[in-house]
Design an enzyme around this catalytic site. Structure first.
Site, mmCIF file in Angstrom:
data_model
loop_
_atom_site.group_PDB
_atom_site.id
_atom_site.type_symbol
_atom_site.label_atom_id
_atom_site.label_comp_id
_atom_site.label_asym_id
_atom_site.label_seq_id
_atom_site.Cartn_x
_atom_site.Cartn_y
_atom_site.Cartn_z
ATOM 1 C CB SER A 1 -0.929 0.003 1.227
ATOM 2 O OG SER A 1 -0.193 -0.190 2.426
ATOM 3 C CG HIS B 1 -1.344 3.726 4.488
ATOM 4 N ND1 HIS B 1 -2.139 3.071 5.400
ATOM 5 C CD2 HIS B 1 -0.752 2.763 3.727
ATOM 6 C CE1 HIS B 1 -2.051 1.761 5.192
ATOM 7 N NE2 HIS B 1 -1.212 1.552 4.191
#
Length: 268
Positions: free
Chosen positions: A42, A249
């Protein structure tokens, strides 16, 4: 007459030095003929950076991810990203290496975090408290030491086997927290332990990449001052209860200001 000739020589020398310095300061340019393939999880697909492509589905590949930014700015001859949210080293081997070929000249890969359970560790730390957080990170570090070097070596051997002439850049992970600041949420002990675990994964990855003859692009220093609990612009999403996927993230700015320049420099 002598002063005139000296002045001319001085100006010529100054111009020459100026050209030399200008050339020396210019960054190396990637070959426009490069055939670039991006692999990974990711952090490589760009989860958290928005603007996901429809073709990527649940892999959540963003046009703001560092591989896509490299493609947009450098314009290699060809570009393909098969990076996918949630990918492990096994997933790269089984589902991503097929994107490579003998004509591939540049490969990037960010992988390993899911093998040691980044997501589950953060869930434990947020929901279960300090002692469970420390225990979870310690358990993951044991797995990392015992298993991650071999798993990464398998990925890197697979890359080299399919793309024998490619430049390969292994891109690491940012450390999540700036320590020593006033910060709500996790305890200072939990934050320090999480950082310790990330540093271990990055250090293992660096060693494995170097052993394979690949370049390791270390993003940790680029994120300093932009981590969670820092006083600067945050380049990482904190826990987002409305969109858990993006939690921890890189943001769009984290990809463009942190990941991309580090990868760009390493890729040459």
């Amino acid at each position: 007459m002598r002063r005139s000739r000296l002045a001319t020589l001085a100006l010529t020398l100054a111009a020459s030095i100026g050209v030399t310095l200008t050339l020396a300061a210019a960054p190396a340019q990637a070959a426009p003929s490069d055939r670039y393939v991006a692999l990974g999880d990711s952090y490589a697909s760009g989860v958290g950076a928005g603007s996901y492509t429809s073709e990527s589905g649940n892999c959540l590949r963003s046009t703001n991810a560092y591989p896509a930014l490299y493609n947009a700015n450098i314009r290699p001859a060809s570009y393909r990203s098969v990076a996918c949210s949630g990918a492990t080293t096994a997933d790269v081997i089984s589902g991503q290496l097929s994107a490579l070929s003998s004509t591939t000249t540049l490969v990037s890969v960010t992988i390993g975090g899911n093998d040691v359970g980044f997501a589950s560790i953060m869930s434990t730390c947020v929901l279960q408290g300090e002692s469970q957080c420390v225990a979870a990170v310690n358990s993951a570090m044991t797995v990392a030491r015992a298993q991650l070097p071999g798993r990464l070596a398998n990925v890197y051997n697979g890359i080299r086997g399919r793309a024998p002439s490619a430049r390969v850049v292994v891109v690491g992970y940012p450390v999540f927290y700036q320590l020593g600041t006033v910060c709500v949420g996790l305890t200072a002990t939990s934050r320090a332990k999480i950082n310790e675990g990330i540093n271990l994964v990055d250090d293992i990855t660096r060693t494995a990449a170097t052993s394979a003859g690949f370049t390791f692009a270390d993003v940790r220093s680029a994120f300093v001052g932009h981590q969670l609990c820092s006083y600067g612009e945050k380049w990482l999403h904190a826990l987002n209860v409305l969109n858990l996927t993006v939690s921890y993230h890189p943001t769009t700015a984290g990809q463009s200001g942190g990941y991309y320049p580090v990868f760009r420099s390493a890729a040459g």
